[in-house]
Design an enzyme around this catalytic site. Structure first.
Site, PDB file in Angstrom:
ATOM      1  N   TYR A   1      15.353   0.221  29.844  1.00  0.00           N
ATOM      2  CA  TYR A   1      15.603  -1.224  29.695  1.00  0.00           C
ATOM      3  C   TYR A   1      14.532  -2.003  30.450  1.00  0.00           C
ATOM      4  O   TYR A   1      14.258  -1.703  31.609  1.00  0.00           O
ATOM      5  CB  TYR A   1      16.975  -1.578  30.278  1.00  0.00           C
ATOM      6  CG  TYR A   1      17.998  -1.876  29.193  1.00  0.00           C
ATOM      7  CD1 TYR A   1      17.721  -2.817  28.214  1.00  0.00           C
ATOM      8  CD2 TYR A   1      19.231  -1.229  29.178  1.00  0.00           C
ATOM      9  CE1 TYR A   1      18.658  -3.093  27.229  1.00  0.00           C
ATOM     10  CE2 TYR A   1      20.161  -1.507  28.190  1.00  0.00           C
ATOM     11  CZ  TYR A   1      19.870  -2.441  27.211  1.00  0.00           C
ATOM     12  OH  TYR A   1      20.782  -2.719  26.237  1.00  0.00           O
TER      13      TYR A   1
ATOM     14  N   GLU B   1      14.070  -5.844  30.283  1.00  0.00           N
ATOM     15  CA  GLU B   1      14.135  -7.289  30.024  1.00  0.00           C
ATOM     16  C   GLU B   1      13.138  -8.031  30.904  1.00  0.00           C
ATOM     17  O   GLU B   1      13.015  -7.741  32.100  1.00  0.00           O
ATOM     18  CB  GLU B   1      15.529  -7.847  30.316  1.00  0.00           C
ATOM     19  CG  GLU B   1      16.543  -7.523  29.252  1.00  0.00           C
ATOM     20  CD  GLU B   1      17.405  -6.345  29.633  1.00  0.00           C
ATOM     21  OE1 GLU B   1      16.897  -5.452  30.349  1.00  0.00           O
ATOM     22  OE2 GLU B   1      18.578  -6.321  29.219  1.00  0.00           O
TER      23      GLU B   1
ATOM     24  N   ASP C   1       1.904 -17.181   8.947  1.00  0.00           N
ATOM     25  CA  ASP C   1       2.717 -15.973   8.927  1.00  0.00           C
ATOM     26  C   ASP C   1       1.919 -14.946   8.137  1.00  0.00           C
ATOM     27  O   ASP C   1       1.915 -14.955   6.910  1.00  0.00           O
ATOM     28  CB  ASP C   1       4.068 -16.241   8.262  1.00  0.00           C
ATOM     29  CG  ASP C   1       4.937 -14.999   8.231  1.00  0.00           C
ATOM     30  OD1 ASP C   1       4.407 -13.895   8.479  1.00  0.00           O
ATOM     31  OD2 ASP C   1       6.141 -15.113   7.955  1.00  0.00           O
TER      32      ASP C   1
ATOM     33  N   THR D   1       4.264  -8.988  11.216  1.00  0.00           N
ATOM     34  CA  THR D   1       4.875  -7.687  11.443  1.00  0.00           C
ATOM     35  C   THR D   1       3.738  -6.740  11.814  1.00  0.00           C
ATOM     36  O   THR D   1       2.557  -7.070  11.677  1.00  0.00           O
ATOM     37  CB  THR D   1       5.551  -7.162  10.163  1.00  0.00           C
ATOM     38  OG1 THR D   1       4.600  -7.237   9.100  1.00  0.00           O
ATOM     39  CG2 THR D   1       6.783  -7.967   9.816  1.00  0.00           C
TER      40      THR D   1
ATOM     41  N   ARG E   1       7.493  -0.256  12.875  1.00  0.00           N
ATOM     42  CA  ARG E   1       8.223  -1.445  12.431  1.00  0.00           C
ATOM     43  C   ARG E   1       8.391  -2.379  13.626  1.00  0.00           C
ATOM     44  O   ARG E   1       8.897  -1.978  14.671  1.00  0.00           O
ATOM     45  CB  ARG E   1       9.601  -1.059  11.884  1.00  0.00           C
ATOM     46  CG  ARG E   1       9.554  -0.055  10.773  1.00  0.00           C
ATOM     47  CD  ARG E   1      10.835  -0.005  10.003  1.00  0.00           C
ATOM     48  NE  ARG E   1      10.867  -1.105   9.062  1.00  0.00           N
ATOM     49  CZ  ARG E   1      10.200  -1.137   7.911  1.00  0.00           C
ATOM     50  NH1 ARG E   1       9.453  -0.116   7.534  1.00  0.00           N
ATOM     51  NH2 ARG E   1      10.268  -2.165   7.121  1.00  0.00           N
TER      52      ARG E   1
END
Ligand code: DSN
Length: 417
Positions: free
Chosen positions: A52, A54, A199, A226, A235
């Site tokens: 983790y 964050e 985009d 992406t 991905r």
């Protein structure tokens, strides 16, 4: 590969084995798909999935971040270099979260965004009524004025922008085979004081490889993308900002803690690997070949009088109306699938048919170019496709056998030098 899954979970193993075979023996022509290197796959399956993290490098909420900080910084620095950006956020889990987090960074509820109409090539997140974000922001649309050439109606766009005063103007698409006029977008954006965003999810690799124009060189403020399409990575999503540090800070806050929780550090490591691969000289050659291959296929389709939306292509994708073959896009998709040619049905501009069974098909060359296909093979694939569209089931058997030969002769490379 899959040694442990094979031993411990035969059901999941069966699906992976099936997909391995499908990908090896068939041709992937969905323009938003690609094959990643084994190095990218190793990073995705690495120990970083256990962590983790964050926050951002140097500013995390949990301990134990020595290596996550290093790998995220590597991804950020490589992304900046690849696109000529001043700031990069590599945490978005995918393209849609990148777009939505950026909208919230730049706007208040009820503010207006201008984006390309979905049936003219735009994306769901640019304002399609089925998405929840249309309940929060007000979307207005621009369109092509001529689907025969792909020309955008920039004059109408300027008029709409002056009237609706969008805070954000989106230049981008998921089914548009031409380059946008970035100078016009920037000039309209400056006129109405909107942030102009590109985009580039579909064409990021082509921009990174120098095969298409880079919107930052025309004054765009933000680029969203992406990482798994022409960029040939895992991905995921990225948000790039040019010069404006204030904007970059707002975007970082919006991604975390505004919108997402813990970043997927394994995917961020895989993004770093992918950006490293895209910085190699061979990637430039790859991206040029993608476009040459798409043009070669488009030429064959035109010779057989298939109606191409915008008349051809300048990028990696072709959008064709198959109604003249007496079938829908859905029927074409299914028939071609039977011959192991995978592409997708797609709406075309002002499509008279419904979205689940529209008039068009969309196909592209990023994945087959990764396998080493050149113009000659692409022309042959296009001829086989036309044969199937004209002669239906009668042509499927032969085509399928030939597709398998073409595919198995060109296995997906393990690495890209
Ligand atoms: N699903 C992607 C595509 O195929 O273009 C866009 O989100």
């Amino acid at each position: 590969m899959y040694e442990h899954i094979k031993k411990e979970d035969s059901e999941v193993y069966g699906t992976l084995e099936g997909e391995e075979k499908r990908q090896a023996e068939g041709l992937e022509l969905i323009p938003s798909e690609n094959y990643v290197s084994h190095a990218v796959r190793e990073a995705m399956g690495s120990v970083l999935t256990n962590k983790y993290s964050e926050g951002y490098p140097g500013r995390r909420y949990y301990g134990g971040q020595e290596f996550t900080d290093q790998v995220e910084t590597l991804a950020i620095e490589r992304a900046k270099k690849l696109f000529g950006a001043s700031f990069a956020n590599v945490q978005p889990h995918a393209g849609a979260p990148a777009n939505i987090a950026t909208y919230f960074a730049l706007m208040e509820p009820d503010d207006t965004i201008m984006g390309m109409d979905l049936s003219h090539g735009g994306h769901l997140t640019h304002g399609h009524p089925v998405t929840y974000i249309t309940k929060i922001f007000n979307f207005v649309r621009y369109k092509m004025k001529d689907a025969g050439t792909g020309a955008i109606d920039y004059e109408e766009m300027r008029e709409i922008a002056k009237k609706e005063k969008p805070k954000v103007i989106m230049a981008g698409f998921s089914a548009y085979p031409r380059e946008l006029d970035y100078e016009k977008f920037v000039s309209i954006g400056r006129e109405v004081d909107a942030v102009v965003i590109a985009d580039v999810a579909h064409i990021a690799g082509l921009i990174a490889g120098g095969a298409l124009k880079n919107p930052f060189q025309y004054g765009f403020d933000v680029m969203l993308s992406t990482t798994h399409k022409t960029l040939r990575g895992p991905r995921g999503g990225i948000i790039l900002t040019r010069e404006n540090e204030e904007l970059a800070k707002k975007i970082n806050k919006s991604v975390f803690p505004g919108f997402q929780g813990g970043p997927l550090m394994n995917m961020i490591a895989a993004k770093a690997v992918c950006f490293g691969e895209a910085l190699r000289p061979s990637f430039k050659e790859y991206t040029r070949q993608i476009i040459k291959n798409a043009k070669a296929m488009a030429e064959v389709f035109s010779q057989h009088n298939m109606r191409l939306i915008t008349g051809g292509t300048d990028n990696h994708l072709v959008l064709a109306d198959v109604s003249s073959f007496g079938m829908s896009g859905g029927e074409a998709e299914k028939l071609l699938d039977e011959a192991n040619i995978t592409l997708n049905k797609n709406v075309i501009a002002d499509d008279p048919r419904r979205p689940m069974d529209p008039s068009g098909i969309r196909l592209g060359t990023p994945a087959i170019t990764t396998r080493g296909f050149k113009e000659k093979e692409c022309r042959e694939v296009a001829e086989l496709m036309v044969d199937i569209l004209k002669n239906r089931e009668a042509a499927v058997g032969n085509a399928k056998a030939r597709i398998k030969e073409l595919a198995t002769a060109r296995p997906v490379p393990e690495s890209f030098e």
